[in-house]
Design an enzyme around this catalytic site. Structure first.
Site, mmCIF file in Angstrom:
data_model
loop_
_atom_site.group_PDB
_atom_site.id
_atom_site.type_symbol
_atom_site.label_atom_id
_atom_site.label_comp_id
_atom_site.label_asym_id
_atom_site.label_seq_id
_atom_site.Cartn_x
_atom_site.Cartn_y
_atom_site.Cartn_z
ATOM 1 N N CYS A 267 70.741 -12.686 -2.223
ATOM 2 C CA CYS A 267 71.631 -13.218 -1.200
ATOM 3 C C CYS A 267 72.125 -14.602 -1.583
ATOM 4 O O CYS A 267 71.710 -15.157 -2.597
ATOM 5 C CB CYS A 267 70.910 -13.299 0.143
ATOM 6 S SG CYS A 267 69.562 -14.490 0.103
ATOM 7 N N CYS B 254 69.367 -17.169 -2.041
ATOM 8 C CA CYS B 254 68.655 -17.142 -3.322
ATOM 9 C C CYS B 254 69.462 -17.880 -4.377
ATOM 10 O O CYS B 254 68.916 -18.637 -5.178
ATOM 11 C CB CYS B 254 68.456 -15.700 -3.806
ATOM 12 S SG CYS B 254 67.720 -14.614 -2.602
ATOM 13 N N ASP C 62 55.003 16.870 -10.399
ATOM 14 C CA ASP C 62 53.700 16.302 -10.659
ATOM 15 C C ASP C 62 53.082 16.066 -9.277
ATOM 16 O O ASP C 62 53.812 15.971 -8.286
ATOM 17 C CB ASP C 62 53.888 14.991 -11.432
ATOM 18 C CG ASP C 62 52.629 14.173 -11.464
ATOM 19 O OD1 ASP C 62 51.597 14.735 -11.829
ATOM 20 O OD2 ASP C 62 52.695 12.986 -11.124
ATOM 21 N N ASP D 198 55.971 10.920 -12.329
ATOM 22 C CA ASP D 198 55.980 9.460 -12.362
ATOM 23 C C ASP D 198 55.111 8.870 -13.462
ATOM 24 O O ASP D 198 55.355 7.773 -13.926
ATOM 25 C CB ASP D 198 55.525 8.899 -11.015
ATOM 26 C CG ASP D 198 54.046 9.148 -10.770
ATOM 27 O OD1 ASP D 198 53.568 10.234 -11.157
ATOM 28 O OD2 ASP D 198 53.370 8.276 -10.224
ATOM 29 N N ASP E 288 53.406 12.269 -17.616
ATOM 30 C CA ASP E 288 54.528 13.163 -17.308
ATOM 31 C C ASP E 288 55.713 12.940 -18.233
ATOM 32 O O ASP E 288 56.639 13.747 -18.261
ATOM 33 C CB ASP E 288 55.009 12.928 -15.868
ATOM 34 C CG ASP E 288 53.959 13.276 -14.849
ATOM 35 O OD1 ASP E 288 53.342 14.338 -15.022
ATOM 36 O OD2 ASP E 288 53.760 12.495 -13.912
#
Lengths: 54, 748
Positions: B31, B34, B437, B619, B623
């Protein structure tokens, strides 16, 4: 015919000016941060920052 | 600190004498606040000459005077401002190249647009009836604008067509290049003759439309890539090594060699493969093996890179580095998988393989036909043959695919689903099997308290009082349960964490324990697994049971997939019992448990050999080979780095519904692409007879080309109004899964 000889270069010149402006902007990173430009306008001025520091 | 400082120095470059520059990625920037916080935080530093935040790419560019500060101190300064930052590696995954090619495309597009507009201006005057010397003048002016434009803006197509021809294959760019070059050459010849028709406007307009398509395609990839880079930046890892003299020092993982000693504190991921030589702890290995239950480790045992250290500090002697690690083995499997999968031929190129030869044969026959008909007027025959090529040039085909895919990826992007490229979207639309998975994909990878059904509030208070300071997932679940029930944790004092066993403390002079059932009660024979016993004094008061909770919307996702004729399966590295429970709950009959990464890969390959098109959703590190082997693949944003890199799509948020949304959008997008090909074919069926019979003038070509491009683009925009299954309301607003591990601090 004579007015064409004047008008066509003018048209090309103006179009070319637009193209050069765009390429200049591209080269100078004007399109790098489109989101940032939108929020920077909300920032306070530099002067006020100096005041805060003092 | 000096040696460490040198490590980030590689990312700096000298931009002016004595001025160094560095780019940092800071994904936390979101934003205006920041932006100003960082810029105003860095500007006052005496050495810094310039600090500028790029909000779109979430990067910070810093210039400073050499010698007055260093890269590390500046990264630290940004961290102190509250932003996790990492040097931006422009060489990584060809980011710099991609940016350069994007700029080249945009410049070409601007030049082609400028030329097309001006030539059209001249052409309209010719069509309006300019004759004689005026017409010749206009044609010459058009030529002077068009020829340099074609030479400059046509490069992306000429290069790609040349590469394809050299490889003895055909792609869309071959007929495009041929049409543009022939149109320009013929028009130039006609202009020299002072003839009536020149096709400069058609050639340049064609280039402009095609460059628009090409740039859309580029934008889509760049957007997804920059999002993925930010995700990777969040999880940059280093290792804390112990030197011979006993000092601890943070080093990049690439500097670690076998034989070195590395310290891993609780909450950190193990950076390398090694043997534990000191300390004991529990390890969460779900990213590596798929097992949801943490496992205790003690000196002498081997640990793999990627496991999460939960409870106590460990000292590890590195056994493998670089090519020998578990991770390197995974990467080798992935490369093999990608190799055996073969290269996917994109829809547009598949169309081009049919299209290009047929229009070229058609043009050749047109030439021969007219030659025979006119009795040897090769000039007229050539003119008509070339105008046939121009009008059949795949202008609409060039837009047909990118226009649809940019809209599709935009629709998905707004829902937090990142598509890496157009080919991924095409492949996702073709799948008929989804292999999930389990741990971390179907489930959250976070346990939840499920039993016993009735828990005494005072027991819960004591358990929560013990658990609230611990990093162990079961402890976290315990503390979360107390908060959910509104129970105030008891004030347990002197809490110590006994790694591999549990927590111990004192409450009102009594010893209390929360931990493995076998630790609290040596006579307890029941398996430890996902259970915790609470011991008050000498008595075990209660044994809690936990279950790795399913992600939100999992049953709905499975049901929606089935309704679309897609077969769900589970392929997990976890133990049989845990997999069976989940499979039964979801009524999934095809499931496999205790699978190694190799076995997962073999299974996916076998499904592919049976003719099934598999979407792999996973993930973990384990995998990654299966993700690479799948026809298409998806990973949650919380996945391991390698999993996210291997997957074609990455989805943020807790819900699993993005799998269905992705499939729906991909299927619609493939349907629209096919429709667009249909529209373009219809256009050709109408245009070809007109061209072959010799009725095509530059005006007809210009109108026909623009009309077909607009129709195709308009058709693509219909995808914006697609109706999708939306996740249930529990979704958090920004769609981010809450962090499961504490933010890592770089040890000094």
């Amino acid at each position: 015919m004579t007015n064409l000889i004047l008008l066509i270069p003018v048209a090309l010149f103006l179009g070319g000016l637009g193209l050069l402006a765009f390429i200049w902007a591209l080269r100078h990173n004007q399109f790098e941060d489109l989101d940032g430009a939108a929020v920077r306008i909300l920032e306070d001025d530099e002067d006020e920052l100096v005041d805060e520091k003092q | 600190m000096a040696e460490v400082g040198a490590r980030n120095e590689v990312w700096t470059r000298e931009v002016a004498p004595g001025i160094l520059h560095m780019d940092l990625v800071a994904p936390g920037i979101h934003c205006a606040g920041c932006v100003s916080r960082i810029e105003k935080g860095l500007a006052p530093l005496p050495a810094v000459t310039r600090a500028r935040v790029n909000l779109s790419t979430k990067r910070i560019g810093i210039d400073w005077r050499r010698g007055e500060t260093d890269a590390d101190a500046l990264i630290e300064a940004v961290r102190d401002l509250g932003f996790e930052a990492r040097p931006y590696d422009s060489g990584q995954s060809g980011a710099a190249e991609r940016e350069a090619s994007g700029r080249r495309l945009l410049r070409s597009m601007a030049v082609a647009g400028f030329a097309a507009a001006n030539i059209m201006l001249l052409s309209v005057s010719v069509w309006a009836g300019a004759e004689g010397a005026t017409r010749d003048l206009f044609h010459w002016l058009s030529a002077m604008i068009a020829l340099p434009t074609i030479a400059y803006a046509g490069r992306p197509f000429f290069d790609s067509a040349w590469t394809a021809i050299k490889a003895r294959s055909l792609n869309m760019d071959v007929p495009i290049s041929l049409a543009v070059l022939l149109a320009a050459a013929m028009s130039l010849a006609e202009t020299m003759r002072g003839a009536e028709h020149a096709y400069f406007d058609a050639a340049v307009m064609l280039l402009f439309f095609l460059l628009v398509g090409r740039y859309l395609d580029h934008m889509m990839r760049a957007r997804a890539q920059s999002a993925v880079t930010q995700l990777l930046a969040l999880s940059a890892t280093g290792a804390t090594a112990i030197d011979a003299d006993g000092t601890r020092r943070a080093r990049p993982v690439s500097d670690i060699e076998p034989g070195m000693l590395v310290v891993v504190t609780a909450g950190e991921r193990v950076p390398v493969d090694g043997d534990v030589i000191d300390g004991s702890s529990d390890l969460d290995r779900s990213m590596v093996t798929g097992e949801a239950t943490p496992e205790a480790v003690s000196p002498g045992q081997t640990v793999h890179a990627g496991t999460l250290n939960l409870t106590g500090p460990l000292t590890i002697r590195v056994t493998a580095a670089g090519e020998d690690t578990f991770l390197a083995e995974i990467v080798r499997l992935m490369e093999g998988a990608e190799h055996s999968k073969g290269r996917y031929v994109r829809l547009a190129d598949r169309a081009a393989r049919l299209y290009a030869p047929s229009v070229h044969v058609l043009a050749a026959f047109t030439f021969l036909g007219w030659l025979a008909w006119t009795g040897g007027d090769w000039h007229l025959s050539l003119l008509i043959a070339i105008s046939t090529l121009i009008i059949t040039c795949p202008c609409a085909l060039g837009l047909a695919v990118p226009a649809v895919q940019i809209v599709a990826s935009g629709v998905l992007f707004r829902r937090g689903i990142l598509v890496k490229d157009g080919a991924a979207l095409e492949k996702l639309g073709q799948i008929d099997t989804v292999v999930f998975d389990k741990t971390g994909t179907l489930t959250m990878g976070e346990p939840r308290l499920t039993g016993p059904a009735v828990v005494d509030t005072s027991d819960l208070a004591v358990a929560a009082g013990l658990a609230q300071g611990s990093n162990h997932p079961l402890s976290k679940a315990m503390a979360a349960e107390a908060i959910a029930k509104g129970v105030i944790p008891a004030a347990v004092s002197d809490i110590t964490e006994v790694a591999g066993c549990g927590l111990e403390g004192t409450l009102q002079g009594r010893r209390v324990r929360l931990g493995r059932p076998s630790w609290c009660d040596p006579l307890n024979e029941s398996p430890d697994g996902m259970t915790l016993s609470l011991q008050l004094g000498d008595r075990v008061a209660v044994t809690f049971q936990f279950v790795d909770q399913l992600r939100p919307d999992v049953p709905k996702t499975i049901e929606e997939l089935r309704r679309r004729g897609i077969r769900p399966e589970i392929l997990s590295g976890d133990a049989a019992g845990a997999v069976e429970t989940v499979a039964d709950e979801l009524a999934i009959t095809r499931y496999r448990s205790a699978q190694t990464p190799q076995e997962k890969l073999i299974y996916i390959d076998r499904l592919a050999a049976e003719g099934r098109r598999v979407l792999m959703v996973g993930d973990g590190i384990n995998d990654a080979p299966a993700l690479a082997a799948g026809h298409a693949s998806m990973a949650p944003a919380g996945a391991s780095d390698i999993g996210r890199t291997a997957a074609d799509l990455v989805f943020t948020g807790e819900s699993l519904l993005p799998v269905v949304q992705g499939v729906d959008v991909a299927r619609s997008s493939n349907r629209l692409v096919t429709q667009n090909f249909g529209l373009a074919t219809t256009y050709n069926l109408i245009a070809i007879p007109i061209a072959v019979l010799g009725f095509v003038t530059p005006l007809v070509a210009a109108v026909a080309m623009s009309a077909s491009s607009i129709i195709v683009t308009g058709n693509a925009l219909r995808l914006r109004w697609i109706k999708l299954a939306e996740p249930s309301a529990s979704q958090t607003i920004n769609g981010e899964r809450p962090a499961t591990e504490p933010a890592k601090q770089v040890a000094a």
